[in-house]
Design an enzyme around this catalytic site. Structure first.
Site, mmCIF file in Angstrom:
data_model
loop_
_atom_site.group_PDB
_atom_site.id
_atom_site.type_symbol
_atom_site.label_atom_id
_atom_site.label_comp_id
_atom_site.label_asym_id
_atom_site.label_seq_id
_atom_site.Cartn_x
_atom_site.Cartn_y
_atom_site.Cartn_z
ATOM 1 N N ASP A 99 8.122 23.772 10.934
ATOM 2 C CA ASP A 99 7.928 23.147 12.238
ATOM 3 C C ASP A 99 6.905 22.032 12.109
ATOM 4 O O ASP A 99 5.731 22.289 11.807
ATOM 5 C CB ASP A 99 7.451 24.214 13.223
ATOM 6 C CG ASP A 99 7.308 23.707 14.640
ATOM 7 O OD1 ASP A 99 7.274 22.487 14.852
ATOM 8 O OD2 ASP A 99 7.216 24.557 15.546
ATOM 9 N N TYR B 41 10.104 11.799 26.408
ATOM 10 C CA TYR B 41 10.256 11.194 25.089
ATOM 11 C C TYR B 41 9.497 9.868 25.018
ATOM 12 O O TYR B 41 8.748 9.608 24.065
ATOM 13 C CB TYR B 41 11.740 10.974 24.810
ATOM 14 C CG TYR B 41 12.052 10.315 23.496
ATOM 15 C CD1 TYR B 41 12.055 11.047 22.309
ATOM 16 C CD2 TYR B 41 12.366 8.963 23.439
ATOM 17 C CE1 TYR B 41 12.357 10.444 21.096
ATOM 18 C CE2 TYR B 41 12.667 8.352 22.228
ATOM 19 C CZ TYR B 41 12.654 9.097 21.058
ATOM 20 O OH TYR B 41 12.951 8.488 19.864
#
Length: 270
Positions: free
Chosen positions: A63, A157
């Protein structure tokens, strides 16, 4: 092709597909030993492709927004290849909601910021000392033209990518004198796994010719075109480039939205 990275070690996150994969392949082709990192097992296939072609690559899953995973990634590069010269912090997500305000929750935003912004922060935090100790080098972060202004992505985003642009500026200042440069590449519309639904939809509707029509190149980008810019920023060819955000977008960000005729009527014909 020149081997600008012969004897160098590079880490690439988000390396299983798209821009990350294209960049990892290009680093290897130019002589780098590459540590590939992604959350999916596809990263092992990319490493295998490099090794089968005579390069040197090692793949890890994890991750990019988890500090333990990023710290382990840097340590693996050091132990396996003896140094670190480049960290390409490329992993990112959109968050799965289109608007980012009324269709999003704080949890949506937190996850996008964790991967897209905290991830690059962790890359800088854990790689800078290693890169300095290896004689200097570069950190390159994937931001986006969505980080410049509205219209190129959902709100969560876009905000995360605006943060990345500022991150490379502040990191470049805090790393003054270390020999570590920090820059961002800002892709425009590029065909990757992230944009696949849009590309597939346009093709299914017979509108693929409209992809990228808002930029002066009148087309979308290819991952290899972004990779070329990343390798420039990571190389000694960019030895005096630091704290910058390089848009690779076909010219999209050079203009505010406007309706544009097919050509300039005042331009002489050839």
């Amino acid at each position: 092709m020149s081997e600008r990275f012969s004897g160098k070690v590079a880490i690439v996150t988000g390396a299983a597909s798209g821009i990350g994969k294209a960049t990892a392949l290009r680093f290897a082709k130019e002589g780098a030993k590459v540590v590939l990192f992604d959350k999916t097992d596809g990263v092992h296939e990319v490493a295998g492709q490099i090794n089968q072609a005579g390069g040197q690559a090692y793949a890890m899953t994890g991750d990019a927004g988890d500090e333990g995973d990023v710290e382990a990634l840097v340590k693996e590069a050091l132990s396996r290849f003896g140094g670190l010269n480049v960290f390409f912090a490329n992993a990112g997500i959109t968050g799965g909601v289109r608007g980012g305000y009324f269709d999003a929750t704080p949890e949506h935003w937190a996850e996008v910021l964790r991967v897209n912004l905290i991830g690059p922060f962790l890359a800088v935090k854990h790689s800078a000392t290693a890169i300095e100790g290896s004689g200097g080098g570069a950190i390159v972060c994937t931001a986006s033209v969505a980080g410049l202004r509205s219209g190129a992505g959902p709100a969560q985003y876009s905000a995360s990518k605006a943060g990345v642009i500022n991150l490379v500026q502040t990191a470049a200042q805090q790393l003054a004198g270390t020999g570590v440069r920090v820059n961002a590449v800002l892709p425009g519309l590029t065909e990757t796994g992230m944009t696949k639904p849009m590309y597939d939809g346009a093709r299914a509707a017979g509108k693929s010719h409209m992809i990228g029509q808002l930029n002066p190149m009148l087309r979308g980008g290819e991952p290899e075109e972004i990779a070329a810019a990343v390798l420039f920023l990571a190389s000694e060819d960019a030895s005096y480039v630091n704290g910058q955000a390089l848009a690779v977008d076909g010219g999209l960000s050079s203009s505010h939205p406007t309706s544009r005729p097919p050509g300039d009527p005042n331009r002489p014909s050839s």
